[in-house]
Every structure is written in C-alpha cells, then in structure tokens.
Design an enzyme around this catalytic site. Structure first.
Site, PDB file in Angstrom:
ATOM      1  N   CYS A   1       0.843  -1.190   0.000  1.00 36.14           N
ATOM      2  CA  CYS A   1       0.000   0.000   0.000  1.00 36.14           C
ATOM      3  C   CYS A   1       0.880   1.243   0.000  1.00 36.14           C
ATOM      4  O   CYS A   1       2.098   1.171   0.136  1.00 36.14           O
ATOM      5  CB  CYS A   1      -0.892  -0.019   1.234  1.00 36.14           C
TER       6      CYS A   1
ATOM      7  N   LYS B   1       3.242  -3.237  -7.741  1.00 34.46           N
ATOM      8  CA  LYS B   1       4.635  -3.045  -8.101  1.00 34.46           C
ATOM      9  C   LYS B   1       5.574  -3.593  -7.040  1.00 34.46           C
ATOM     10  O   LYS B   1       6.527  -4.303  -7.340  1.00 34.46           O
ATOM     11  CB  LYS B   1       4.908  -1.552  -8.320  1.00 34.46           C
TER      12      LYS B   1
END
Length: 609
Positions: A2, A603
């Site tokens: 996050c 990512k």
C-alpha cells in the site's frame, strides 16, 4: 503493498494528497481514501480517480493523510478502506505493514467494549492509540505507547481531531519519510510523491517516530530521545518518472528507456585498459570479498530470475559457488556455510520488497557480508546493506519490471568481473567482456527500432492461450522471465523450461494450438536448442525463435524469427529479454488489458494491511 502520503502546510491539502496518491497508485489500487482535518474522511473502492471524482469542491483544510490500498486483511470494500478511526472518531490513521498480533489485540479491545467496523489489522492500531490517548493526552506519546504492544511491521501516519495540524509518523520494517519545503511538509512511504515538490528528504529509521506540524518536525527514538537529523538531497533522476503524452503506458516508456538504463548502469564503472570494473562500494570491502567462497543471491519475481543469471556469471567469471533463493524461502533454510565466508546479495528494484528485507536482516544477524543491487536510493534495503551497487535506471513505475531487470543483469555482469579480477582472471578476458558491455546500449536501440515487427508477431499469435518458452544455460532464466511477463501482462498461460527438459514432460503439452518461443542465439547452446525445437516441430506446434542476426538456418525450422544482434554468450539475456518484454506488452494491449492495473499484482510485493 500500500501507499501512504500526508501533508501539513499553508496550502489546501487535498490536491497535494491526490497528486501523491497518483504517484503511489502502482503500490495498490483496490481502494483509496483520505482524511482532511476539519472536513473528515473520504473513502472509496477503486482508483484514485474514483476518489477525486467523489470529493467536494470546497476542501480547504491544510493538513491531511491519505492511503491507497492493496488488500490483505479483509477484501476490497468501503469498510476496509483507509483512513481508519476509533469509536470516538478522535484518531485517524493510515497504515502500511502487518500487525502479527492484531487478533490478540482485537480480542482484548473487544472485551473492553470496543466495536470494530472493518476486517483489517490497521483498525486495531487506531483503537489502541485512542485508548492510550485517553491516558497520555499527547498524540505522540499515545502512538509510542500503543506501538510497544504491537508485534509486526508498520509505517503509519496519525492525526487527532483535537490537534488537527499535527501528523505523527512511525516506522518499523515499513518506510516513512518527510519531505521538507519552506514551511510545508509532505510525508510518504515512498519518495515518488515528493519529487515534484521538494528535493530535501528526512528518512525515519526503524523504531523511530516523528511529530510534524507547520512549525517543523521532530524525530524521536524508541526511548523518546530526540534525534538530530538534517534533510538529505534527493538524487536527481535522469528521466521524468511519469508517463509522457507520447507514451500511453509506463511499460512501453520504460522499455524504450532500456538503452539509457544500460548506459547509466555502466557509466563510470568500466576501466577498459585494466579489463576491470570500478565499483566503489565493493572496493571498500575488498579484503572481505577476497575471503568469501560462497554467495547467496536473493530475489523475488523478476529479480529472482536475474539472480539465476547472476549465479552463472559469478561462477563463470569469479569461480565462486553461488546459490539463488527466493526471498520468501531464505529464512526457512539452514545456512550451511560459514557465514564469515558467505556473502548475501539482495536484488530489488524498489529496495522495499518485504521478503527480501526479512532475509537481509537474517543474513546480518548471522554475520554475512550483505550486498545489494537496488534502484531506489534511500530505500530500506539500500540503508540496511553493508555495501552495494545502484542501478541508476531512473524511477520504474510500470507494474512489471523492464528496464530495471535488464539493468540488474548488466550490474551482475560488472560485479562478476570485479570478483573475477580479484581472483586472477586475465586483463584480456576482462577487457573483452567490458568492451561488449559498452556496445549493449546501441544493440538495444537496434532491437527497439524493430518493435513494429514484434507488434506484428503479437497480432499473429493473439489467438493462442498457451505458450512454452525455452532456452539453455544463460537463457533458461530468460525463458522463465519471458513466460512471467506474458502471463503477468496479458493473462495468457505461459511456462518456461530449460530446452533439455522438454522431453521430460512439457513436450506432452505441445500441439497445433500451443506454440513455443525458443531463445536460441548462435552460441554454444545453439546446436542443442535446434534439436530441442525439431522435436517440438514434429508435433505441429508453432515456433517463434529469438535468434542471432545473420542466422538463416533457423528459418528452416521456425515459423517466425525475431533477430537480435550478436553478443557474448553471457550477455544474450540482456538483449533477448527486450523482444520478450515487447511481445508481452503488445499482447496485453491487443487483448484489451491495462498493464498499469495488472490483476492481483502490485509493483512492490510486500506484507500489507
């Protein structure tokens, strides 16, 4: 994983927070929210744009916190979206990391009458801080006291409604930083949101907390000692980190930046007349590196496959035994060699991969020399390692690694040569290698100039739902990586195998609707690869070959050929991966998928909340 961004200053916070969230969206995008002091919380499932569309036009608060989420504790849902609060709604919190004892703490708080509204571990932190705030009466003390009861990792930003212009940060195993600019403070879990606002950044260390308001910032240790820490100047990147108007997606932009990434990785690091490389970080540890007889390379995803190629490079050029481990598995295996003679080499584009950080800390505990190949300066791994080499590839925003992966391969080549020269390989052999490394950027450009050919091939093979990738020696890992790229970006089933292993099972899958992509450069593996492909051809499976320019013989065997320039055997993965990245990109786009919103993937894959 996050992303967190927070702001306090003299400007409306919401546009700055939205801009920061867009920069962090590659870290998670299933839900997003913010809290603005004096205005309340705004949360939505979906993208940052969903949040932007839902905000009122009159948000003038100058302090706020925001978060973009990738769900782990609790599914994507409004109730699980950050920021989280306590039953009194006095405390508002955003959190990265994982609270290992959250269920134990939740049970304890529920016995005291607390009612929870989400499934997350993060809400437990908000309740716990609120309980301590009733006693401590000072937000920073409440945060510090609450965190002493927590096991796990966290990066948090907290606001109390009765101290609306103060943000308290804390970090343990999940990074937090403060960007400083003329009475404004932009805080984040990643330096990406800061780059357009300031070049001056202060990093929190593990176990520290910080109090930030318009008057300044103060950082404290676990035992409440005030720390003196001046901002560091962010390294200026050579490329803009955002997708430019001429490139519709980050992935294609970053593939086209591969030649520059290769140049940057080698710049100032090649000593041609000595047939050697100049790696200052490693030079400082020359005595230790002369003494090692074993290297453990640790990576995740593409970095793991880079490590497989690095293993061969190190063994071939330095004669040092090398093993490769997944970050998630390293801590589960015994360390069989003497730690004093074993080096730990971490490979991570972001420098924030949680499994690699955990493995790195284990290696340090047992006394290994720790080395890193990292792209992000100031990242957790960059700060934790003893020494290392930066990629200097520029920010990589695309979900799937492209230029950074290729850059990792080049840096592994430089490291292998450095270690080899310490062990007596000849100047001539070293010079031959570095001369070819210097030619790689132009050879990469020649491949990219033919990208329309790859697009045509992607169109031709668009109707196939299964692919076999295969290679030998250095290009076994290229096959693994090519398959990973294709399934990650286009959701096509793809498997990578060593060419010599197809007869031990994979060949059973091949038929007229199951094509093969064969990496078969004109090197010592070519003859064996030719025979492997002949076996597949008998089964009427389509063959797309990645071959060396000038090889006309392969046309007899393959249905389609994409040519790459000739290079040294050990460097072929650097060039062969470029058309495979393009093939994956164009296949995904032609199938209607957005490579920047890869399903179930972020990512930076780390333990999240």
């Amino acid at each position: 994983m996050c992303g967190i961004v927070a702001y306090t200053g003299n400007k409306p916070a919401s546009p700055i927070l939205l801009d920061g969230l867009r920069g962090l969206e590659y870290r998670g995008y299933d839900s997003v929210g913010m809290y603005i002091s004096g205005y309340g919380a705004f949360r939505t499932v979906g993208t940052v744009q969903n949040l932007a569309d839902s905000l009122p036009s009159s948000l003038f608060g100058t302090t706020g916190i925001a978060h973009t989420r990738w769900a782990t504790h609790g599914p994507p849902a409004h109730k699980n979206t950050h920021p989280h609060t306590d039953p009194t709604k006095k405390i508002w919190l955003v959190h990265n990391g994982m609270i290992e004892n959250y269920q134990e703490l939740r049970d304890l708080l529920e016995k005291k009458g607390n009612v929870f509204t989400s499934d997350t571990d993060s809400e437990v932190l908000a309740h716990l801080i609120a309980k301590e705030y009733e006693v401590e009466k000072k937000l920073s003390d409440a945060v510090s006291s609450a965190l002493t009861q927590v096991r796990g990792s966290y990066g948090i930003a907290v606001i109390a409604t009765d101290d609306p212009e103060t943000v308290v940060l804390a970090s343990l195993g999940s990074p937090m930083a403060i960007g400083v600019k003329d009475g404004e403070y932009l805080m984040a879990s990643d330096i990406t949101p800061m780059r357009r606002h300031t070049s001056n950044v202060v990093y929190l260390k593990d176990g520290e907390y910080a109090v930030v308001n318009k008057a300044g910032y103060s950082i404290y240790s676990t035992d409440h000692r005030k720390m003196t820490r001046k901002p560091k100047l962010l390294q200026k990147e050579l490329e803009e980190f955002q997708t430019t108007p001429s490139h519709s997606h980050s992935m294609i932009k970053e593939i086209l930046e591969i030649p520059s990434a290769l140049e940057n990785a080698a710049r100032g690091r090649i000593v041609l007349n000595e047939g050697n490389t100049k790696l200052k970080g490693l030079e400082d540890y020359t005595p230790e590196l002369r003494n090692i007889d074993h290297i453990v390379i640790v990576g995740c995803g593409s970095s793991y496959y880079a490590g497989l190629i690095g293993k061969l490079l190190i063994e071939d050029y330095a004669g040092i035994r090398a093993d490769v481990a997944y970050g998630s598995e390293f801590c589960n295996r015994p360390i069989l060699n003497a730690p004093s003679k074993t080096a730990f080499l971490a490979i991570s584009q972001s420098g924030e991969t949680a499994d690699i950080i955990t493995a790195l800390k284990q290696a340090k505990r047992v006394g290994m020399l720790t080395i890193g190949i990292v792209n992000v300066v100031g990242s957790t791994i960059a700060k934790e390692i003893d020494t290392g080499v930066f990629n200097h590839a520029g920010p990589e925003i695309g979900i799937t690694s492209t230029k950074a992966f290729v850059s990792q391969l080049e840096i592994l080549t430089l490291i292998a040569l450095f270690l080899g020269r310490l062990r007596g390989i000849s100047q001539a052999r070293g010079a031959e290698l570095v001369m070819e490394v210097q030619r790689l950027p132009d050879k990469a450009r020649s491949i990219l100039a033919k990208r329309d050919k790859i697009k045509e091939l992607a169109e031709k093979y668009l109707g196939y739902d299964d692919f076999l990738f295969m290679g030998r020696e250095y290009n076994i890992a290229t096959a693994y990586e090519g398959a990973l790229k294709l399934k990650k970006v286009s959701y096509v089933h793809a498997e990578g195998f060593p060419g010599g292993e197809i007869k031990h099972g994979p060949i059973a899958m091949i038929n007229e609707i199951f094509p093969t992509i064969a990496i078969m450069p004109s090197d010592s593996t070519y003859s064996a690869m030719y025979k492997d492909v002949e076996e597949l051809k008998k089964l009427h499976g389509g063959i797309l070959a990645i071959a060396t320019e000038g090889n006309l013989d392969v046309r007899v065997l393959a249905d389609d050929v994409f040519y790459i320039p000739d290079t040294k055997h050990c460097l072929t993965p650097i060039l062969a991966n470029i058309p495979l990245q393009l093939f994956a990109y164009y296949t995904g786009i032609l199938r209607g998928f957005n490579e920047e919103k890869v399903r179930d993937t972020v990512k930076i894959f780390a333990k999240g909340n």
